[in-house]
Write a protein that holds these residues in place. Structure first.
Motif, PDB file in Angstrom:
ATOM      1  N   GLU A  11      45.750  35.589  30.283  1.00 58.16           N
ATOM      2  CA  GLU A  11      44.371  35.072  30.317  1.00 58.16           C
ATOM      3  C   GLU A  11      43.720  35.373  28.976  1.00 58.16           C
ATOM      4  O   GLU A  11      43.760  36.504  28.515  1.00 58.16           O
ATOM      5  N   ASP A  12      43.122  34.362  28.349  1.00 58.74           N
ATOM      6  CA  ASP A  12      42.524  34.590  27.035  1.00 58.74           C
ATOM      7  C   ASP A  12      41.067  35.021  27.112  1.00 58.74           C
ATOM      8  O   ASP A  12      40.531  35.545  26.144  1.00 58.74           O
ATOM      9  N   ASP A  55      46.623  31.795  33.520  1.00 49.84           N
ATOM     10  CA  ASP A  55      45.542  30.887  33.161  1.00 49.84           C
ATOM     11  C   ASP A  55      46.174  29.596  32.627  1.00 49.84           C
ATOM     12  O   ASP A  55      47.288  29.613  32.093  1.00 49.84           O
ATOM     13  N   GLY A  57      44.300  27.034  30.609  1.00 52.97           N
ATOM     14  CA  GLY A  57      43.818  26.777  29.253  1.00 52.97           C
ATOM     15  C   GLY A  57      44.002  27.993  28.375  1.00 52.97           C
ATOM     16  O   GLY A  57      43.208  28.916  28.388  1.00 52.97           O
ATOM     17  N   LYS A 105      38.806  29.086  39.530  1.00 56.53           N
ATOM     18  CA  LYS A 105      37.701  29.860  38.966  1.00 56.53           C
ATOM     19  C   LYS A 105      36.389  29.163  39.317  1.00 56.53           C
ATOM     20  O   LYS A 105      36.346  27.936  39.252  1.00 56.53           O
TER      21      LYS A 105
HETATM   22 CA    CA Z   1      41.417  30.111  29.221  1.00 56.91          CA
END
Ligand code: CA
Length: 225
Positions: A11-12, A55, A57, A105
């Motif tokens: 996850e970024d 995640d 993206g 989310k």
């Molecule tokens: Ca993301």
């Protein structure tokens, strides 16, 4: 708490990653993190997590779909996608990527933990999952025996020393703050001085000498090479 299943969180967004991390650890999971696809794939290979929270993206060349596809070529590790948009949900459903579940989310931490537990229950029916044995150079940490050794010689450790060593070994290559180490080895409920970590690191260094490749990261914490 140190013996729970290991979850890799790819996850970024640091806020989401922190939250996920916190709740998983509250529920006796161990966590490792990756901020992009390439790091995530490397972490699966090196650390063999019990489950991957992925995640979609992600920064860099690989998005979550790519990561899942590459994972499936070599690993059976359960994957739960964390989707941000409806069209991502559609793709998860449509692509048959081999993901085990998804959460949209914003999700509640409780929902996330419940999904993780459900997927792990399903997957543990398929494969026996024993405690790990970590080898770092000639240093071995054997979770089954609850023991550390160098060149086959067992090294006597206190419980805290062992927990701290295991936390460092499990997160090798990553810099961990004293607070993180306290959370990992002492538990999140433990209240005390962060210098406790330094004291125990000194003890570990004394016991393992050069066999322990542990760097002090100035102003931050420690990193196992
Ligand atoms: Ca993301």
């Amino acid at each position: 708490m140190i013996d729970g299943p290991l979850v890799l969180v790819v996850e970024d967004d640091p806020n989401i990653a922190d939250l996920v991390d916190l709740y998983l650890r509250k529920n006796d999971f161990r966590t490792i993190r990756a901020v992009d696809g390439a790091t995530g794939l490397a972490a699966v290979r090196d650390r063999r997590p019990d489950l991957v929270l992925l995640d979609i993206g992600l920064p860099g060349d690989l998005d979550g779909f790519d990561v899942c596809q590459q994972l499936r070529a070599s690993s059976e590790v359960p994957v739960i996608f964390m989707t941000a948009r409806d069209d991502e949900v559609d793709r998860v459903m449509g692509l048959k990527l081999g993901a085990d579940d998804y959460v949209s989310k914003p999700f509640s931490p409780r929902e996330l933990v419940a999904r993780v537990e459900a997927v792990l229950r399903r997957s543990s029916a398929d494969k026996p999952d024993g405690p790990r044995r970590h080898e770092v150079g000639d240093l071995v940490v054997d979770e089954m025996a609850h023991e550390a050794s160098v060149g086959g010689q067992s090294v006597e450790l206190t419980r805290r020393e062992y927990d701290l060593l295991l936390a460092l070994v499990e997160h090798r290559g990553l810099t961990l703050s004293r607070r993180q180490l306290l959370d990992l080895a002492w538990g999140t409920d433990w209240i005390g001085d962060e210098r406790t970590v330094d004291v125990h690191v000194r003890q570990l260094r004394a016991k393992f000498d050069h066999h322990l490749d542990l760097r002090t990261v100035r102003g931050t914490g420690y990193r196992m090479a």
